[in-house]
Design a protein around this motif. Structure first.
Motif, PDB file in Angstrom:
ATOM      1  N   VAL A  32       3.230  -5.819   8.228  1.00 29.14           N
ATOM      2  CA  VAL A  32       3.073  -4.560   8.961  1.00 29.14           C
ATOM      3  C   VAL A  32       3.130  -3.378   7.987  1.00 29.14           C
ATOM      4  O   VAL A  32       2.338  -2.438   8.069  1.00 29.14           O
ATOM      5  N   ILE A  33       4.064  -3.433   7.046  1.00 26.66           N
ATOM      6  CA  ILE A  33       4.203  -2.362   6.057  1.00 26.66           C
ATOM      7  C   ILE A  33       2.944  -2.255   5.206  1.00 26.66           C
ATOM      8  O   ILE A  33       2.412  -1.166   4.977  1.00 26.66           O
ATOM      9  N   ILE A  34       2.441  -3.399   4.730  1.00 28.05           N
ATOM     10  CA  ILE A  34       1.269  -3.397   3.836  1.00 28.05           C
ATOM     11  C   ILE A  34       0.032  -2.846   4.549  1.00 28.05           C
ATOM     12  O   ILE A  34      -0.688  -2.006   4.006  1.00 28.05           O
ATOM     13  N   VAL A  35      -0.219  -3.309   5.759  1.00 30.27           N
ATOM     14  CA  VAL A  35      -1.375  -2.814   6.520  1.00 30.27           C
ATOM     15  C   VAL A  35      -1.258  -1.305   6.738  1.00 30.27           C
ATOM     16  O   VAL A  35      -2.235  -0.553   6.579  1.00 30.27           O
ATOM     17  N   SER A  36      -0.050  -0.845   7.070  1.00 28.04           N
ATOM     18  CA  SER A  36       0.156   0.583   7.319  1.00 28.04           C
ATOM     19  C   SER A  36      -0.093   1.409   6.064  1.00 28.04           C
ATOM     20  O   SER A  36      -0.735   2.472   6.113  1.00 28.04           O
ATOM     21  N   LEU A  37       0.392   0.916   4.920  1.00 25.29           N
ATOM     22  CA  LEU A  37       0.226   1.671   3.673  1.00 25.29           C
ATOM     23  C   LEU A  37      -1.233   1.752   3.246  1.00 25.29           C
ATOM     24  O   LEU A  37      -1.716   2.812   2.835  1.00 25.29           O
ATOM     25  N   VAL A  38      -1.948   0.640   3.351  1.00 25.03           N
ATOM     26  CA  VAL A  38      -3.367   0.636   2.973  1.00 25.03           C
ATOM     27  C   VAL A  38      -4.151   1.612   3.855  1.00 25.03           C
ATOM     28  O   VAL A  38      -4.983   2.392   3.372  1.00 25.03           O
ATOM     29  N   ALA A  39      -3.858   1.597   5.149  1.00 21.91           N
ATOM     30  CA  ALA A  39      -4.556   2.503   6.073  1.00 21.91           C
ATOM     31  C   ALA A  39      -4.238   3.956   5.758  1.00 21.91           C
ATOM     32  O   ALA A  39      -5.131   4.825   5.760  1.00 21.91           O
TER      33      ALA A  39
END
Length: 350
Positions: free
Chosen positions: A257-264
């Motif tokens: 969840v953290i990784i997807v949020s940061l990339v977005a």
């Protein structure tokens, strides 16, 4: 503004792990939480005396810094309570729901400010617009809002029992335990790498929060009413994002969840730096808001799962440290770059 928030961040970075370690030794967290909540409420209310004159600038900066630091200190103890009131299977959902409801509260407060004090010819309580009383009254509403809606936490949420240690003994034991933890931190590999990573991405988030409204006003010419309306829109999308991703946190884990949020956020943030149209700014800004809440709530739930129970508050002190250790660099570098080139876009580019 950049220097004031930067100095507040330094204070939080240095003192949060110490306060967390002492609280672990004393057992109870609510006295610490209550003290810093009161400090934040009082400092916020005192901003009423910051009148629209150059002589009030130091007053405003001082109490913004004090309120900011006090709020960050409260979060050390507040976050450490999460795994004790939520079953392991629902830590992510409760964290996400908490963030989501927090944004709902922010939305309601912003809406009241907009309707009652800003976008009206007759501000509530017959406040004058000559000395910006209608704008200054917002801080009184925020202070009261914070005090009233924190009350249920103190009235109904259980706290750990006291260990009976005196203040002096708790300080001595807490600092000793903190020193030992720092020496042994290499044995907590997952926590160490997570804190390093969070230190970096939280710097970006914190700077975005601190300067987003200033960027919108300076680069796109948005007035106070438009900035508040934009803030309301961001609260809606951030709240929906935090609540919507919460179930995914428990199902697949906090890290994805953290990784997807940061990339977005990196992609959408870059778009906000290059667009010229106010409509595109609104569109990308609202989309970015969706991923702000999940990044925050999943970070907290991941730490709640990783931290050993015996030193949980201390670990959340280090968690706060990782959020502020270099947090002053973002505002300071932004301020320096903006001043040097006289361009907000370049400053926000950091």
């Amino acid at each position: 503004w950049g220097w004031a928030l930067g100095l507040a961040g330094v204070a939080v970075a240095l003192l949060s792990p110490v306060f967390g370690a002492i609280a672990d030794q004393q057992g109870r967290r609510k006295p610490w939480l209550g003290g810093f909540t009161a400090m934040c409420v009082i400092a916020t209310a005192l901003l009423w005396y910051a009148t629209p004159e150059l002589s009030s600038v130091p007053w405003a900066l001082i109490f913004v810094a004090v309120a900011s630091a006090a709020f960050e200190f409260t979060m050390v103890f507040y976050n450490a309570m999460l795994p004790e009131i939520a079953p392991k299977s629902h830590v992510g959902r409760l964290s996400g729901l908490g963030w989501g409801l927090g944004y709902v509260g922010g939305l309601a407060a912003l809406a009241l400010c907009l309707v009652g004090f800003v976008e009206t010819d007759t501000p509530w309580f017959s406040l004058s617009t000559d000395a910006a009383e209608n704008v200054r009254a917002i801080v009184l509403l925020v202070a009261a809002w914070y005090a009233v809606f924190s009350a249920p936490l103190f009235l109904f949420t259980p706290d750990r029992p006291s260990t009976g240690l005196s203040n002096t003994a708790a300080v001595r034991a807490g600092i000793g335990e903190l020193v030992n933890t720092i020496r042994q931190i290499r044995h907590y590999h997952n926590i160490l790498w997570f804190l390093v990573a969070r230190m970096l991405y939280t710097d970006g988030l914190g700077t975005l929060f601190a300067f987003g409204g200033i960027y919108a006003a300076g680069t796109f010419g948005m007035d106070l009413g438009q900035v508040i309306t934009f803030g309301i829109a961001l609260n809606v999308t951030a709240g929906l994002g935090a609540a919507g991703f919460a179930w995914l946190d428990d199902k697949v884990g906090a890290k994805p969840v953290i990784i997807v949020s940061l990339v977005a956020m990196i992609g959408l943030g870059t778009a906000l730096l290059v667009v010229e149209s106010l409509n595109w700014f609104w569109g990308f800004g609202i989309l970015l808001g969706i991923f702000v809440g999940p990044a925050q709530s999943a970070s907290r739930s991941l730490m709640a799962r990783l931290a050993p129970e015996a030193i949980r508050t201390e670990m959340f002190g280090l968690y706060a440290f990782s959020g502020k250790a270099t947090g002053f660099l973002g505002p300071i570098v932004l301020a320096a770059v903006t001043t040097a080139f006289d361009r907000q876009r370049l400053g926000m580019g950091v």
